[in-house]
Design a protein around this motif. Structure first.
Motif, PDB file in Angstrom:
ATOM      1  N   LYS A 100      13.166 -15.415   3.416  1.00 21.41           N
ATOM      2  CA  LYS A 100      12.253 -15.080   2.322  1.00 21.41           C
ATOM      3  C   LYS A 100      11.197 -14.120   2.864  1.00 21.41           C
ATOM      4  N   CYS A 101      11.028 -12.960   2.170  1.00 21.92           N
ATOM      5  CA  CYS A 101      10.089 -11.914   2.587  1.00 21.92           C
ATOM      6  C   CYS A 101       9.096 -11.638   1.465  1.00 21.92           C
ATOM      7  N   GLU A 102       7.934 -11.107   1.840  1.00 23.95           N
ATOM      8  CA  GLU A 102       6.982 -10.622   0.854  1.00 23.95           C
ATOM      9  C   GLU A 102       6.184  -9.474   1.463  1.00 23.95           C
ATOM     10  N   CYS A 103       5.549  -8.660   0.603  1.00 27.14           N
ATOM     11  CA  CYS A 103       4.812  -7.485   1.070  1.00 27.14           C
ATOM     12  C   CYS A 103       3.618  -7.898   1.924  1.00 27.14           C
ATOM     13  N   LYS A 104       3.259  -7.031   2.854  1.00 22.51           N
ATOM     14  CA  LYS A 104       2.108  -7.290   3.719  1.00 22.51           C
ATOM     15  C   LYS A 104       0.828  -7.232   2.899  1.00 22.51           C
ATOM     16  N   PRO A 105      -0.262  -7.851   3.395  1.00 19.31           N
ATOM     17  CA  PRO A 105      -1.533  -7.810   2.672  1.00 19.31           C
ATOM     18  C   PRO A 105      -1.967  -6.366   2.423  1.00 19.31           C
ATOM     19  N   GLY A 106      -2.481  -6.115   1.202  1.00 22.58           N
ATOM     20  CA  GLY A 106      -2.887  -4.754   0.837  1.00 22.58           C
ATOM     21  C   GLY A 106      -1.797  -3.993   0.117  1.00 22.58           C
ATOM     22  N   THR A 107      -0.601  -4.600   0.025  1.00 25.55           N
ATOM     23  CA  THR A 107       0.510  -3.974  -0.705  1.00 25.55           C
ATOM     24  C   THR A 107       1.134  -5.008  -1.626  1.00 25.55           C
ATOM     25  N   PHE A 108       1.944  -4.499  -2.603  1.00 24.16           N
ATOM     26  CA  PHE A 108       2.559  -5.424  -3.551  1.00 24.16           C
ATOM     27  C   PHE A 108       3.890  -4.866  -4.009  1.00 24.16           C
ATOM     28  N   CYS A 109       4.692  -5.744  -4.611  1.00 26.19           N
ATOM     29  CA  CYS A 109       5.979  -5.364  -5.186  1.00 26.19           C
ATOM     30  C   CYS A 109       6.200  -6.261  -6.400  1.00 26.19           C
ATOM     31  N   LEU A 110       6.373  -5.681  -7.583  1.00 29.54           N
ATOM     32  CA  LEU A 110       6.534  -6.474  -8.802  1.00 29.54           C
ATOM     33  C   LEU A 110       7.826  -7.283  -8.743  1.00 29.54           C
ATOM     34  N   PRO A 111       7.802  -8.529  -9.197  1.00 34.10           N
ATOM     35  CA  PRO A 111       8.992  -9.396  -9.068  1.00 34.10           C
ATOM     36  C   PRO A 111      10.184  -8.942  -9.911  1.00 34.10           C
ATOM     37  N   ASP A 112       9.930  -8.185 -10.982  1.00 34.63           N
ATOM     38  CA  ASP A 112      11.043  -7.757 -11.830  1.00 34.63           C
ATOM     39  C   ASP A 112      11.602  -6.387 -11.427  1.00 34.63           C
ATOM     40  N   GLU A 113      11.181  -5.888 -10.253  1.00 33.13           N
ATOM     41  CA  GLU A 113      11.672  -4.612  -9.746  1.00 33.13           C
ATOM     42  C   GLU A 113      12.293  -4.828  -8.370  1.00 33.13           C
ATOM     43  N   PRO A 114      13.317  -4.035  -8.014  1.00 31.41           N
ATOM     44  CA  PRO A 114      13.883  -4.148  -6.660  1.00 31.41           C
ATOM     45  C   PRO A 114      12.863  -3.665  -5.637  1.00 31.41           C
ATOM     46  N   CYS A 115      12.559  -4.523  -4.684  1.00 26.92           N
ATOM     47  CA  CYS A 115      11.469  -4.229  -3.741  1.00 26.92           C
ATOM     48  C   CYS A 115      12.019  -3.441  -2.545  1.00 26.92           C
ATOM     49  N   GLU A 116      12.273  -2.161  -2.754  1.00 29.91           N
ATOM     50  CA  GLU A 116      12.712  -1.314  -1.645  1.00 29.91           C
ATOM     51  C   GLU A 116      11.523  -0.890  -0.786  1.00 29.91           C
ATOM     52  N   VAL A 117      10.397  -0.541  -1.433  1.00 35.08           N
ATOM     53  CA  VAL A 117       9.190  -0.113  -0.717  1.00 35.08           C
ATOM     54  C   VAL A 117       7.990  -0.770  -1.382  1.00 35.08           C
ATOM     55  N   CYS A 118       7.114  -1.362  -0.580  1.00 42.98           N
ATOM     56  CA  CYS A 118       5.897  -1.975  -1.114  1.00 42.98           C
ATOM     57  C   CYS A 118       4.882  -0.892  -1.470  1.00 42.98           C
ATOM     58  N   LYS A 119       4.206  -1.062  -2.629  1.00 43.28           N
ATOM     59  CA  LYS A 119       3.200  -0.094  -3.074  1.00 43.28           C
ATOM     60  C   LYS A 119       1.821  -0.525  -2.600  1.00 43.28           C
ATOM     61  N   LYS A 120       0.952   0.462  -2.374  1.00 45.87           N
ATOM     62  CA  LYS A 120      -0.403   0.168  -1.922  1.00 45.87           C
ATOM     63  C   LYS A 120      -1.240  -0.352  -3.087  1.00 45.87           C
ATOM     64  N   CYS A 121      -2.035  -1.382  -2.811  1.00 50.22           N
ATOM     65  CA  CYS A 121      -2.885  -1.963  -3.853  1.00 50.22           C
ATOM     66  C   CYS A 121      -3.954  -0.963  -4.281  1.00 50.22           C
ATOM     67  N   SER A 122      -4.255  -0.934  -5.583  1.00 46.08           N
ATOM     68  CA  SER A 122      -5.279  -0.038  -6.117  1.00 46.08           C
ATOM     69  C   SER A 122      -6.670  -0.628  -5.907  1.00 46.08           C
ATOM     70  N   LYS A 123      -7.689   0.260  -6.010  1.00 47.62           N
ATOM     71  CA  LYS A 123      -9.082  -0.181  -5.924  1.00 47.62           C
ATOM     72  C   LYS A 123      -9.785   0.206  -7.211  1.00 47.62           C
ATOM     73  N   CYS A 124     -10.637  -0.670  -7.683  1.00 49.29           N
ATOM     74  CA  CYS A 124     -11.369  -0.395  -8.916  1.00 49.29           C
ATOM     75  C   CYS A 124     -12.407   0.694  -8.673  1.00 49.29           C
ATOM     76  N   LYS A 125     -12.707   1.486  -9.729  1.00 47.76           N
ATOM     77  CA  LYS A 125     -13.714   2.531  -9.625  1.00 47.76           C
ATOM     78  C   LYS A 125     -15.110   1.928  -9.603  1.00 47.76           C
ATOM     79  N   ALA A 126     -16.091   2.830  -9.379  1.00 50.83           N
ATOM     80  CA  ALA A 126     -17.473   2.363  -9.267  1.00 50.83           C
ATOM     81  C   ALA A 126     -17.978   1.760 -10.573  1.00 50.83           C
ATOM     82  N   ASP A 127     -17.493   2.300 -11.710  1.00 47.75           N
ATOM     83  CA  ASP A 127     -17.962   1.776 -13.001  1.00 47.75           C
ATOM     84  C   ASP A 127     -17.035   0.700 -13.554  1.00 47.75           C
TER      85      ASP A 127
END
Length: 407
Positions: A100-127
Motif C-alpha cells: 500500500k502506497c500514498e503520496c509524500k507529504p505536500g503532494t496528493f493524488c485523487l482516489p478516483d484517478e490513476p496515481c501515476e504522478v503525485c501533484k503538488k499541494c496548492s497554497k491559499c492566496k493572501a486574501d
C-alpha cells in the motif's frame, strides 16, 4: 433391460457433470477436465488441481514477494507492487495483501484517478483562508470571504489574472517588433547608402582620371606642331636633342593606372622612349614603369604567369585577401558566385562594410575549398569576368609584398 438402464444412468451423470462444469461458481470454483474444483484460500495458490468434482486440489502458500488477496484457482500468486519515487510505503506486501502506497507529504493524488504522478499541494492566496489542509488523497481547499470553498490557486487560475497578463505582454511584444523593424530598416538604409556613395565615388574618380589624362595629352600637343608625326618628327627637328623621358612619362605614365582602372586593360610595361641614334654622348634614362609591376604578370594575349607561395599556401593566401579590396563593387557578387560561394553566404555578408564583406567571403571560399584553395584560381576568375587590371594589380602587389613569386 438392466444393462440399458445402466447406460442411461451413466449418460445422465455425464450430462450433469458437463452442465456443472459450464456453470462453476465464479471466485469459488475453477473448471478442470469435465468438473469444477474448489478455489484455494487467500494467501495460497493451486499447486496441484483436484481429481474429483467439488474437491480442493493441493494448495501451497505464496512465496515471498507474491500475494493472493482472494481465494483463487491460479497456479501462481501475483507479484507485489513497488511504490513510485514520489510515494511512501504505508503497508508492506504480505501473502494476503499487496503493498500500500500514498503520496509524500505536500503532494496528493485523487482516489478516483490513476496515481501515476503525485501533484503538488496548492497554497491559499493572501486574501483567502484555508478550509481544509492537503492530504495524500485531496488538495488544499480555500475560500474567499463568504464564497464557497474552492480548490487551491494552482489548479484553476482566475480569468482576471489571464487578462492582466495579456494586457502587459501584448504592448511589450508590439514594442519589441517595432524596435526590430527599425533596426532592420536602418541596416538596409545604411547598406544602400554605402553602396550608392561607393558607386558615386567610383564614377567621380573615373571622370577625374579621364580629365587628368586629357590634360596630359593637351600639354604634349602644345609642345609639338600638329602637322608633324608624334615623336619621330620632333627628334628630327631637334637634331641630336631627344625628348626627356621624364616629360613623356609624366604625360601618360602617371595616368596609366587611372585609365586602366576603368577599362581593365593590361598592365604590361611601357615601351621604351624614342631617342636619336646620332647622339652617342649620353644614353637616355630608362623609362619609368608603374611601381606596382616589376615584372609582367601576363601579356596582352598570352596566358598569365602562375604564382607560387613564399610563406606557405595558407598564410600567403590569407595575407593576400586584403589586396582584393580593389575589386569593382559592381562585380562583387558575380565574382563570388563564379568561385562557388553560395547565395546565402553572400546575403549574410551584405550586412557588412564592402571591405569586410570581401574578406569574409574569401575566408568562406577558402574553408570550402580546403587544400585546393589557390590564388591562381581567384585571378583566373577575374580574367573570366574581364577584370584584367584588377587581376594584374593583385598579382603584382602579392609579389611585391613577398607573399608570392612568379613560377
Amino acid at each position: 433391460m438392466g444393462h440399458g438402464a445402466a447406460e442411461l444412468g451413466f449418460a445422465g451423470d455425464f450430462q450433469n457433470r458437463t452442465a456443472r462444469q459450464m456453470s462453476c461458481v465464479e471466485n469459488q470454483e475453477y473448471p478442470h477436465n469435465s468438473f469444477c474444483c474448489k478455489n484455494c484460500e487467500a494467501g495460497t495458490y493451486v499447486k496441484e488441481k483436484c481429481s474429483r468434482d467439488q474437491e480442493k486440489g493441493i494448495c501451497a502458500p505464496c512465496e515471498k514477494g507474491t500475494y493472493a488477496e482472494h481465494p483463487t484457482g491460479m497456479e501462481q500468486c501475483l507479484q507485489c507492487s513497488q511504490c513510485h519515487r514520489d510515494q511512501i510505503v504505508v503497508a508492506e506486501c504480505i501473502s494476503t495483501s499487496n503493498t500500500k502506497c500514498e503520496c509524500k507529504p505536500g503532494t496528493f493524488c485523487l482516489p478516483d484517478e490513476p496515481c501515476e504522478v503525485c501533484k503538488k499541494c496548492s497554497k491559499c492566496k493572501a486574501d483567502e483562508e484555508e478550509v481544509s489542509r492537503c492530504t495524500a488523497t485531496s488538495n488544499t481547499k480555500c475560500k474567499k470571504g463568504n464564497s464557497p470553498p474552492t480548490e487551491g490557486p494552482t489548479d484553476k487560475p482566475l480569468a482576471s489574472n489571464n487578462t492582466n497578463t495579456i494586457a502587459i505582454v501584448v504592448p511589450i511584444l508590439f514594442l519589441l517588433i517595432f524596435i526590430l523593424l527599425g533596426i532592420i530598416l536602418y541596416k538596409r538604409y545604411q547598406r544602400q547608402l554605402s553602396s550608392m556613395l561607393k558607386i558615386l565615388f567610383y564614377y567621380l574618380s573615373e571622370e577625374e582620371q579621364e580629365n587628368t589624362h586629357n590634360a596630359g595629352l593637351e600639354r604634349k600637343e602644345g609642345q609639338r606642331p600638329e602637322s608633324r608625326p608624334l615623336l619621330t618628327q620632333e627628334t628630327q627637328e631637334t637634331g641630336t636633342k631627344s625628348i626627356p623621358v621624364e616629360d613623356e612619362d609624366r604625360g601618360l605614365g602617371d595616368s596609366l593606372p587611372n585609365t586602366t582602372s576603368s577599362s581593365q586593360t593590361s598592365l604590361s610595361p611601357l615601351p621604351p622612349a624614342v631617342y636619336n641614334e646620332e647622339s652617342p654622348q649620353s644614353s637616355p634614362p630608362a623609362p619609368r614603369q608603374p611601381e606596382m609591376v616589376t615584372e609582367p604578370w601576363a601579356g596582352d594575349d598570352g596566358p598569365p604567369r602562375r604564382l607560387v607561395p613564399v610563406l606557405g599556401e595558407e598564410e600567403s593566401l590569407s595575407k593576400s585577401f586584403d589586396l582584393f579590396d580593389s575589386l569593382d563593387v559592381r562585380y562583387h557578387n558575380k565574382f563570388f558566385r563564379s568561385i562557388g560561394v553560395s547565395d546565402n553566404a553572400i546575403k549574410v555578408a551584405e550586412t557588412q562594410q564592402p571591405m569586410d564583406k570581401v574578406y569574409d567571403l574569401l575566408r568562406v571560399w577558402m574553408q570550402k575549398e580546403g587544400l585546393r584553395a589557390n590564388i591562381n584560381t581567384l585571378l583566373q576568375a577575374l580574367l573570366d569576368l574581364d577584370q584584367r587590371y584588377s587581376a594584374e594589380h593583385i598579382a603584382s602587389k602579392a609579389v611585391e609584398r613577398g607573399y608570392y613569386k612568379y613560377e
